[in-house]
Design a protein around this motif. Structure first.
Motif, PDB file in Angstrom:
ATOM      1  N   PRO A 262     100.326  -8.834 102.302  1.00  0.00           N
ATOM      2  CA  PRO A 262     100.081  -7.382 102.399  1.00  0.00           C
ATOM      3  C   PRO A 262      98.868  -6.878 101.642  1.00  0.00           C
ATOM      4  N   GLY A 263      98.588  -7.443 100.462  1.00  0.00           N
ATOM      5  CA  GLY A 263      97.432  -6.973  99.691  1.00  0.00           C
ATOM      6  C   GLY A 263      97.480  -5.492  99.400  1.00  0.00           C
ATOM      7  N   TYR A 264      98.679  -4.991  99.027  1.00  0.00           N
ATOM      8  CA  TYR A 264      98.859  -3.559  98.754  1.00  0.00           C
ATOM      9  C   TYR A 264      98.393  -2.694  99.919  1.00  0.00           C
ATOM     10  N   GLY A 265      98.617  -3.197 101.136  1.00  0.00           N
ATOM     11  CA  GLY A 265      98.273  -2.424 102.326  1.00  0.00           C
ATOM     12  C   GLY A 265      96.843  -2.586 102.793  1.00  0.00           C
ATOM     13  N   ALA A 266      96.120  -3.558 102.236  1.00  0.00           N
ATOM     14  CA  ALA A 266      94.707  -3.713 102.595  1.00  0.00           C
ATOM     15  C   ALA A 266      94.424  -4.958 103.442  1.00  0.00           C
ATOM     16  N   PHE A 267      95.246  -6.005 103.298  1.00  0.00           N
ATOM     17  CA  PHE A 267      94.974  -7.256 104.015  1.00  0.00           C
ATOM     18  C   PHE A 267      95.545  -7.198 105.431  1.00  0.00           C
ATOM     19  N   HIS A 268      95.156  -8.166 106.244  1.00  0.00           N
ATOM     20  CA  HIS A 268      95.609  -8.215 107.632  1.00  0.00           C
ATOM     21  C   HIS A 268      95.788  -9.675 108.061  1.00  0.00           C
ATOM     22  N   ARG A 269      96.607 -10.385 107.282  1.00  0.00           N
ATOM     23  CA  ARG A 269      96.752 -11.826 107.506  1.00  0.00           C
ATOM     24  C   ARG A 269      98.216 -12.253 107.449  1.00  0.00           C
ATOM     25  N   ILE A 270      98.618 -13.048 108.451  1.00  0.00           N
ATOM     26  CA  ILE A 270      99.903 -13.732 108.446  1.00  0.00           C
ATOM     27  C   ILE A 270      99.624 -15.225 108.550  1.00  0.00           C
ATOM     28  N   ASP A 271     100.043 -15.976 107.544  1.00  0.00           N
ATOM     29  CA  ASP A 271      99.839 -17.422 107.555  1.00  0.00           C
ATOM     30  C   ASP A 271     100.816 -18.095 108.497  1.00  0.00           C
ATOM     31  N   VAL A 272     100.391 -19.205 109.088  1.00  0.00           N
ATOM     32  CA  VAL A 272     101.207 -19.976 110.030  1.00  0.00           C
ATOM     33  C   VAL A 272     101.241 -21.422 109.548  1.00  0.00           C
ATOM     34  N   ILE A 273     102.453 -21.923 109.266  1.00  0.00           N
ATOM     35  CA  ILE A 273     102.617 -23.283 108.768  1.00  0.00           C
ATOM     36  C   ILE A 273     103.452 -24.093 109.748  1.00  0.00           C
ATOM     37  N   ASP A 274     102.909 -25.235 110.201  1.00  0.00           N
ATOM     38  CA  ASP A 274     103.634 -26.173 111.049  1.00  0.00           C
ATOM     39  C   ASP A 274     104.559 -26.992 110.145  1.00  0.00           C
ATOM     40  N   LEU A 275     105.869 -26.785 110.272  1.00  0.00           N
ATOM     41  CA  LEU A 275     106.818 -27.431 109.360  1.00  0.00           C
ATOM     42  C   LEU A 275     107.121 -28.869 109.742  1.00  0.00           C
ATOM     43  N   GLU A 276     106.756 -29.294 110.940  1.00  0.00           N
ATOM     44  CA  GLU A 276     106.955 -30.699 111.299  1.00  0.00           C
ATOM     45  C   GLU A 276     105.909 -31.587 110.645  1.00  0.00           C
ATOM     46  N   SER A 277     104.708 -31.063 110.520  1.00  0.00           N
ATOM     47  CA  SER A 277     103.641 -31.839 109.880  1.00  0.00           C
ATOM     48  C   SER A 277     103.342 -31.361 108.466  1.00  0.00           C
ATOM     49  N   GLY A 278     103.772 -30.138 108.149  1.00  0.00           N
ATOM     50  CA  GLY A 278     103.443 -29.553 106.858  1.00  0.00           C
ATOM     51  C   GLY A 278     102.033 -29.007 106.786  1.00  0.00           C
ATOM     52  N   GLN A 279     101.387 -28.857 107.942  1.00  0.00           N
ATOM     53  CA  GLN A 279      99.989 -28.422 107.967  1.00  0.00           C
ATOM     54  C   GLN A 279      99.863 -26.922 108.205  1.00  0.00           C
ATOM     55  N   ALA A 280      98.848 -26.330 107.582  1.00  0.00           N
ATOM     56  CA  ALA A 280      98.542 -24.926 107.802  1.00  0.00           C
ATOM     57  C   ALA A 280      97.698 -24.772 109.065  1.00  0.00           C
ATOM     58  N   LYS A 281      98.120 -23.851 109.935  1.00  0.00           N
ATOM     59  CA  LYS A 281      97.336 -23.539 111.121  1.00  0.00           C
ATOM     60  C   LYS A 281      96.440 -22.335 110.845  1.00  0.00           C
ATOM     61  N   THR A 282      95.630 -21.970 111.821  1.00  0.00           N
ATOM     62  CA  THR A 282      94.771 -20.805 111.661  1.00  0.00           C
ATOM     63  C   THR A 282      95.638 -19.560 111.478  1.00  0.00           C
ATOM     64  N   PRO A 283      95.394 -18.762 110.444  1.00  0.00           N
ATOM     65  CA  PRO A 283      96.204 -17.545 110.228  1.00  0.00           C
ATOM     66  C   PRO A 283      96.060 -16.558 111.376  1.00  0.00           C
ATOM     67  N   ILE A 284      97.066 -15.709 111.528  1.00  0.00           N
ATOM     68  CA  ILE A 284      97.024 -14.633 112.516  1.00  0.00           C
ATOM     69  C   ILE A 284      96.384 -13.407 111.880  1.00  0.00           C
ATOM     70  N   ASP A 285      95.399 -12.850 112.547  1.00  0.00           N
ATOM     71  CA  ASP A 285      94.726 -11.639 112.076  1.00  0.00           C
ATOM     72  C   ASP A 285      95.416 -10.433 112.714  1.00  0.00           C
ATOM     73  N   THR A 286      96.024  -9.581 111.892  1.00  0.00           N
ATOM     74  CA  THR A 286      96.746  -8.415 112.421  1.00  0.00           C
ATOM     75  C   THR A 286      95.874  -7.171 112.536  1.00  0.00           C
ATOM     76  N   ALA A 287      94.599  -7.256 112.165  1.00  0.00           N
ATOM     77  CA  ALA A 287      93.712  -6.089 112.241  1.00  0.00           C
ATOM     78  C   ALA A 287      93.700  -5.531 113.657  1.00  0.00           C
ATOM     79  N   PRO A 288      93.671  -4.200 113.779  1.00  0.00           N
ATOM     80  CA  PRO A 288      93.438  -3.184 112.748  1.00  0.00           C
ATOM     81  C   PRO A 288      94.686  -2.772 111.961  1.00  0.00           C
ATOM     82  N   LEU A 289      95.808  -3.420 112.200  1.00  0.00           N
ATOM     83  CA  LEU A 289      97.013  -3.100 111.435  1.00  0.00           C
ATOM     84  C   LEU A 289      96.931  -3.760 110.065  1.00  0.00           C
ATOM     85  N   LEU A 290      97.149  -2.969 109.016  1.00  0.00           N
ATOM     86  CA  LEU A 290      96.895  -3.429 107.661  1.00  0.00           C
ATOM     87  C   LEU A 290      98.171  -3.537 106.835  1.00  0.00           C
ATOM     88  N   GLY A 291      98.212  -4.574 106.003  1.00  0.00           N
ATOM     89  CA  GLY A 291      99.296  -4.728 105.042  1.00  0.00           C
ATOM     90  C   GLY A 291     100.582  -5.283 105.612  1.00  0.00           C
TER      91      GLY A 291
END
Length: 354
Positions: A90-119
């Protein structure tokens, strides 16, 4: 560079550049450390200090690996198939990122950008969609995780729309607006067409399905929410310890009482719906409340808590004690703490089965 300078300990320029490139590449790699394939069930814990998702054994609590997260990780939601974890920043309502983690491999995928929706903050996964609050944009939203695209947004008009619950059928959604001291109730139902100034409806006008928004005033700072297993009541708690019980069919507060907890932050129904646990992020006290009589049946000290995750499979609960640096494990039957898992500023906790 002359050979004399190189002989005096100065590294050739091409080697310095190579080292810098290698360091950058290493920094971009996921920080997963895994000695064996992931087990069928995982305990997931967010470390806000390490900006990492910890993947742990759900029985021994041994750390199996970590995956990198964004700049301000808070809440976590696992897809129903147990293969993907989503973490809000959330970044106190300033960020626009949701992380995506593949739990079968344990790898981080490209985050989802929620902009223009913030926090983005509160999360829920219902009907193949990831629902989330956006506290900087005073709304709740929904996205298709396959297309990574937002397909619906509904404004609350309230400050700091924070935590979220969505009914299993996806026809109701509830959000806590901590900045306004209110709860938003959204219900999808048939709405009659508005009568025009002529007083006569146009030909073909018919009732339509629409979202109806009801704002229920509670108290200053009400933040933690949970809904009873039968989806009939929503409970929320204010920092002064006041608990509000909302009848979800009547759309109003039907009971208010004191929990006695200063700094009350989160609450959760037990899986059987008979009790509600309320935790304090200020004093570290936990109150167990009878869901029918609204009386406190037990109080005990654990840690200054910022979240609760029930585990009906093993009859226990995980309480993330962010300021104290551990996750408390509490037996639901004995109401006793059985273990502490050391984590640097833990927050969201989840269980994944795949």
């Amino acid at each position: 560079m002359s050979s004399a300078l190189a002989g005096q300990g100065q590294m050739p320029r091409w080697r310095r550049l190579l080292r810098r490139v290698a360091a950058l590449l290493f920094a971009c790699l996921p920080s997963l450390t895994m000695g064996a394939p992931l087990p069928p069930q995982l305990l997931l814990v967010i470390s806000k200090t390490d900006h990492a998702l910890q993947l742990r054994d759900p029985v021994s609590f041994a750390l199996l690996g970590t995956a990198p997260l964004g700049p301000d990780p808070h809440e976590i939601q696992v897809s129903p198939d147990g293969r993907t974890a989503y973490v809000s920043n959330p970044g106190y309502g300033a960020f626009h990122r949701i992380d995506v983690i593949d739990l079968e491999s344990g790898q981080a995928k490209t985050p989802i950008d929620t902009a223009p929706l913030l926090g983005p903050h509160g999360l829920a996964f219902i009907k193949n969609r990831l629902w989330f609050t956006v506290q900087g944009s005073k709304a709740i939203a929904r996205l298709d995780p396959q297309k990574r695209a937002i397909d619906w947004v509904m404004g609350t008009g309230q400050d700091t729309t924070h935590l979220l619950h969505v009914a299993p059928d996806g026809q109701r959604a509830y959000a806590a607006n901590s900045g306004s001291g209110s709860i938003s109730l959204f219900e999808r139902r048939l709405v009659q067409p508005a009568i025009p100034p002529t007083g006569v409806l146009p030909a073909g006008a018919r009732p339509r399905l629409d979202w109806v928004h009801t704002i229920v005033p509670t108290g200053p700072g009400t933040e933690g929410i949970d809904v009873s297993p039968d989806e009939r009541e929503l409970w929320t708690v204010a920092p002064d310890g006041t608990v509000y019980v909302i009848d979800l069919d009547a759309h109003r507060v039907v009971a208010t009482f004191a929990s006695g907890l200063e700094g009350a932050h989160r609450l959760a129904f037990t899986p059987d719906g008979r009790q509600v646990w309320v935790v304090s992020v200020k004093t570290g006290e936990l109150a167990v409340i009878d869901a029918t009589t609204h009386t406190v049946v037990k109080r005990f000290q654990t840690g200054r808590a910022a979240g609760i995750r029930m585990d009906p499979r093993r009859n226990r609960a995980f309480v993330s004690c962010t300021p104290d640096g551990f996750v408390a494990v509490i037996d639901l039957s004995t109401l006793r703490e059985t273990a502490r898992i050391a984590v640097a500023r833990p927050d969201g906790v989840a269980l994944a089965t795949h």
